[in-house]
Design an enzyme around this catalytic site. Structure first.
Site, PDB file in Angstrom:
ATOM      1  N   LYS A 198     -19.467   4.295  -8.133  1.00  0.00           N
ATOM      2  CA  LYS A 198     -18.028   4.429  -7.896  1.00  0.00           C
ATOM      3  C   LYS A 198     -17.717   5.921  -7.960  1.00  0.00           C
ATOM      4  O   LYS A 198     -18.445   6.692  -8.590  1.00  0.00           O
ATOM      5  CB  LYS A 198     -17.260   3.691  -9.012  1.00  0.00           C
ATOM      6  N   GLY A 249       0.457 -12.616  -8.221  1.00  0.00           N
ATOM      7  CA  GLY A 249       0.155 -11.565  -7.242  1.00  0.00           C
ATOM      8  C   GLY A 249      -0.158 -12.163  -5.889  1.00  0.00           C
ATOM      9  O   GLY A 249      -1.176 -12.843  -5.727  1.00  0.00           O
ATOM     10  N   VAL A 250       0.741 -11.963  -4.931  1.00  0.00           N
ATOM     11  CA  VAL A 250       0.520 -12.529  -3.599  1.00  0.00           C
ATOM     12  C   VAL A 250       0.381 -11.395  -2.582  1.00  0.00           C
ATOM     13  O   VAL A 250       1.125 -11.296  -1.615  1.00  0.00           O
ATOM     14  CB  VAL A 250       1.621 -13.551  -3.214  1.00  0.00           C
ATOM     15  N   GLY A 251      -0.598 -10.538  -2.860  1.00  0.00           N
ATOM     16  CA  GLY A 251      -0.901  -9.430  -1.948  1.00  0.00           C
ATOM     17  C   GLY A 251      -1.928  -9.891  -0.937  1.00  0.00           C
ATOM     18  O   GLY A 251      -1.902 -11.042  -0.486  1.00  0.00           O
ATOM     19  N   HIS A 252      -2.863  -9.003  -0.611  1.00  0.00           N
ATOM     20  CA  HIS A 252      -3.861  -9.316   0.423  1.00  0.00           C
ATOM     21  C   HIS A 252      -4.676 -10.563   0.060  1.00  0.00           C
ATOM     22  O   HIS A 252      -4.686 -11.536   0.796  1.00  0.00           O
ATOM     23  CB  HIS A 252      -4.801  -8.125   0.608  1.00  0.00           C
ATOM     24  N   VAL A 253      -5.336 -10.512  -1.082  1.00  0.00           N
ATOM     25  CA  VAL A 253      -6.218 -11.631  -1.445  1.00  0.00           C
ATOM     26  C   VAL A 253      -5.402 -12.876  -1.823  1.00  0.00           C
ATOM     27  O   VAL A 253      -5.699 -13.989  -1.387  1.00  0.00           O
ATOM     28  CB  VAL A 253      -7.159 -11.240  -2.617  1.00  0.00           C
ATOM     29  N   GLY A 254      -4.359 -12.663  -2.636  1.00  0.00           N
ATOM     30  CA  GLY A 254      -3.534 -13.778  -3.105  1.00  0.00           C
ATOM     31  C   GLY A 254      -3.010 -14.641  -1.956  1.00  0.00           C
ATOM     32  O   GLY A 254      -3.030 -15.870  -2.028  1.00  0.00           O
TER      33      GLY A 254
HETATM   34  P1  NAD Z   1      -2.769  -6.031  -3.267  1.00  0.00           P
HETATM   35  O1  NAD Z   1      -2.262  -4.725  -3.732  1.00  0.00           O
HETATM   36  O2  NAD Z   1      -2.724  -6.353  -1.803  1.00  0.00           O
HETATM   37  O3  NAD Z   1      -2.035  -7.219  -4.021  1.00  0.00           O
HETATM   38  C1  NAD Z   1      -1.690  -7.189  -5.360  1.00  0.00           C
HETATM   39  C2  NAD Z   1      -0.337  -7.831  -5.494  1.00  0.00           C
HETATM   40  O4  NAD Z   1      -0.006  -7.935  -6.867  1.00  0.00           O
HETATM   41  C3  NAD Z   1       0.781  -7.057  -4.814  1.00  0.00           C
HETATM   42  O5  NAD Z   1       1.547  -7.918  -4.002  1.00  0.00           O
HETATM   43  C4  NAD Z   1       1.604  -6.529  -5.996  1.00  0.00           C
HETATM   44  O6  NAD Z   1       2.973  -6.408  -5.705  1.00  0.00           O
HETATM   45  C5  NAD Z   1       1.348  -7.586  -7.029  1.00  0.00           C
HETATM   46  N1  NAD Z   1       1.576  -7.164  -8.416  1.00  0.00           N
HETATM   47  C6  NAD Z   1       1.415  -5.942  -8.975  1.00  0.00           C
HETATM   48  N2  NAD Z   1       1.754  -5.969 -10.261  1.00  0.00           N
HETATM   49  C7  NAD Z   1       2.113  -7.232 -10.544  1.00  0.00           C
HETATM   50  C8  NAD Z   1       2.568  -7.901 -11.716  1.00  0.00           C
HETATM   51  N3  NAD Z   1       2.727  -7.263 -12.870  1.00  0.00           N
HETATM   52  N4  NAD Z   1       2.841  -9.217 -11.631  1.00  0.00           N
HETATM   53  C9  NAD Z   1       2.704  -9.873 -10.460  1.00  0.00           C
HETATM   54  N5  NAD Z   1       2.309  -9.294  -9.319  1.00  0.00           N
HETATM   55  C10 NAD Z   1       2.007  -8.000  -9.367  1.00  0.00           C
HETATM   56  O7  NAD Z   1      -4.264  -6.134  -3.819  1.00  0.00           O
HETATM   57  P2  NAD Z   1      -5.404  -7.132  -3.357  1.00  0.00           P
HETATM   58  O8  NAD Z   1      -6.304  -6.440  -2.405  1.00  0.00           O
HETATM   59  O9  NAD Z   1      -4.832  -8.451  -3.005  1.00  0.00           O
HETATM   60  O10 NAD Z   1      -6.233  -7.263  -4.721  1.00  0.00           O
HETATM   61  C11 NAD Z   1      -5.728  -8.018  -5.809  1.00  0.00           C
HETATM   62  C12 NAD Z   1      -6.659  -7.871  -7.002  1.00  0.00           C
HETATM   63  O11 NAD Z   1      -7.983  -8.278  -6.661  1.00  0.00           O
HETATM   64  C13 NAD Z   1      -6.799  -6.434  -7.526  1.00  0.00           C
HETATM   65  O12 NAD Z   1      -6.986  -6.484  -8.918  1.00  0.00           O
HETATM   66  C14 NAD Z   1      -8.086  -5.956  -6.864  1.00  0.00           C
HETATM   67  O13 NAD Z   1      -8.700  -4.940  -7.605  1.00  0.00           O
HETATM   68  C15 NAD Z   1      -8.906  -7.228  -6.884  1.00  0.00           C
HETATM   69  N6  NAD Z   1      -9.937  -7.289  -5.857  1.00  0.00           N
HETATM   70  C16 NAD Z   1      -9.604  -7.216  -4.538  1.00  0.00           C
HETATM   71  C17 NAD Z   1     -10.599  -7.279  -3.571  1.00  0.00           C
HETATM   72  C18 NAD Z   1     -10.262  -7.226  -2.094  1.00  0.00           C
HETATM   73  O14 NAD Z   1     -11.107  -7.588  -1.271  1.00  0.00           O
HETATM   74  N7  NAD Z   1      -9.062  -6.819  -1.716  1.00  0.00           N
HETATM   75  C19 NAD Z   1     -11.943  -7.435  -3.946  1.00  0.00           C
HETATM   76  C20 NAD Z   1     -12.260  -7.538  -5.306  1.00  0.00           C
HETATM   77  C21 NAD Z   1     -11.244  -7.459  -6.247  1.00  0.00           C
END
Ligand code: NAD
Length: 363
Positions: free
Chosen positions: A89, A189-194
């Site tokens: 990293k 958390g309903v971002g990319h993965v959610g």
């Molecule tokens: P993202 O930023 O697209 O989504 C995260 C979501 O969480 C956002 O919508 C944000 O508004 C919300 N959030 C932030 N703080 C919050 C809180 N206190 N309560 C509720 N919601 C909150 O990120 P992502 O890519 O969906 O990744 C989500 C998690 O998974 C992260 O911890 C990331 O490190 C982990 N992860 C992601 C991947 C990937 O492929 N994207 C791979 C491995 C691990």
């Protein structure tokens, strides 16, 4: 510039020894203001792969600690997933909004190039695809590029699939069936993965509760997936079968653990346990099955690995599906050993590294 915290030699080597890193590279460039640290934890299985994060660390010690912790996590994630990758990293110290320039990124790229492929970088917090393109101008040791540049594209759908597989395996252990139909699931958390995960859960007929830091995002997802949206802090008190942390780390802590009513925790967030040695066993004591985070969120890494070592979407999905079996194995092992799943997963990863290290000991 006056440094407020200058690390002593012993503290640096003390930390490197504690986590057993192979190599830590400090990168500095006067012209661009670049200050970066590349952490290479372990390359027994293959080149160290892991993203570069740019962050305004308060102290240099904080930056070093972050890169050491994160690179070690990558070693375990790759090892338990059966990938031939090591863990690495990088962190760039500074405010991404004001300090990130083409020159700084390309200078960083040259440091990556100097490692001759021992470290392969990718996107992480505060880094964009465009930034990767600048780094790519100075080194070919970059992954996670957009599909238009021959890369593997957005890892999120693959991460979501792996998380879904891990959740089903944990459900089977807890409820005797891996069907999520009718199961009450809280997604934080309903971002990319959610969002991709919610698609799978809705398709299976789960009853969904969700929250997000951005209220409009939560309401939109609730409408789309027929879910109930709740406040940020209310998510821990929901009467659900499964809690799925998909936002932040350390949400399994002294405060939340006593509030959780679920029987399974399975989500994609990194570093969910505030203190692995305290909250790992505490979940077991409370009768909650925990699907280890670095195992069930490995889909994204599996996707990136295909870019570096070959593979297509079909092989990536097949490999990600194996997260189901590995999770089952780890949960059974933890039960037999009387340990907790995170510890059992870590040990399984370490055992693979040790075994393959012996395979490689002869020419
Ligand atoms: P993202 O930023 O697209 O989504 C995260 C979501 O969480 C956002 O919508 C944000 O508004 C919300 N959030 C932030 N703080 C919050 C809180 N206190 N309560 C509720 N919601 C909150 O990120 P992502 O890519 O969906 O990744 C989500 C998690 O998974 C992260 O911890 C990331 O490190 C982990 N992860 C992601 C991947 C990937 O492929 N994207 C791979 C491995 C691990």
């Amino acid at each position: 510039m006056v440094e407020t915290n200058v690390l002593t030699e012993s503290s640096v080597f003390g930390q490197i020894a504690e986590y057993q890193h192979e190599q830590v590279v400090f990168c500095h460039d006067h012209e661009t203001g670049l200050r970066a640290i590349i952490g290479i934890h372990n390359t027994v299985l293959g080149p160290a792969l892991g993203g570069t994060r740019m962050w305004h660390y308060t102290t240099e010690a904080e930056a070093l600690n972050d890169v050491l912790r994160l690179s070690r996590g990558m070693t375990y994630k790759a090892a338990i997933s059966g990938l031939n990758l090591g863990g690495g990293k990088a962190v760039i110290i500074g405010d991404a909004k004001t300090m990130k320039t083409e020159a700084l990124l390309r200078k960083f790229g040259r440091f990556v190039q100097n490692l001759n492929g021992k470290y392969i970088t990718a996107e992480d917090v505060n880094m964009t695809t465009k930034d990767m393109e600048y780094i790519r101008m100075e080194t070919k040791h970059v992954s996670g590029l957009p599909e238009s540049m021959g890369g593997s594209g957005d890892p999120s759908p693959v991460t979501a699939y792996g998380t879904y597989m891990g959740m089903k395996a944990a459900a089977k252990k807890a409820f005797g069936s891996d069907s999520l139909a009718g199961k009450r699931i809280a997604v934080q958390g309903v971002g990319h993965v959610g969002t991709y995960l919610l698609e799978y859960l809705q398709k299976e007929g789960a009853q969904l509760v969700l929250t997000d830091y951005y209220e409009d995002r939560a309401l939109e997802a609730a409408a789309r997936f027929g879910a109930k949206a709740v406040g940020l802090n209310e998510i821990y008190d929901q009467d659900v079968d499964i809690y799925s942390p998909c936002a932040l780390g350390a949400t399994l802590n002294d405060d939340t653990l006593r509030r959780l009513k679920c029987q399974v925790v399975a989500g994609c967030a990194n570093n969910q346990l505030a203190d692995e040695n305290v909250h790992g066993p505490a979940l077991v004591e409370r009768g909650i099955i925990y699907a280890p985070d670095f195992l069930i969120n490995a889909g994204g890494l599996i996707n990136v690995c295909s870019e570096v070592q070959g593979g297509n979407r079909q092989s990536v999905m097949t490999q990600t599906e194996r997260i189901y079996d590995i999770t089952t194995q780890v949960l059974n092992k933890a039960e037999q050993e009387g340990s907790h799943p995170q510890a059992a997963a870590t040990r399984q990863a370490e055992e693979r590294i040790a075994a393959i290290g012996k395979v490689k000991s002869t020419y």
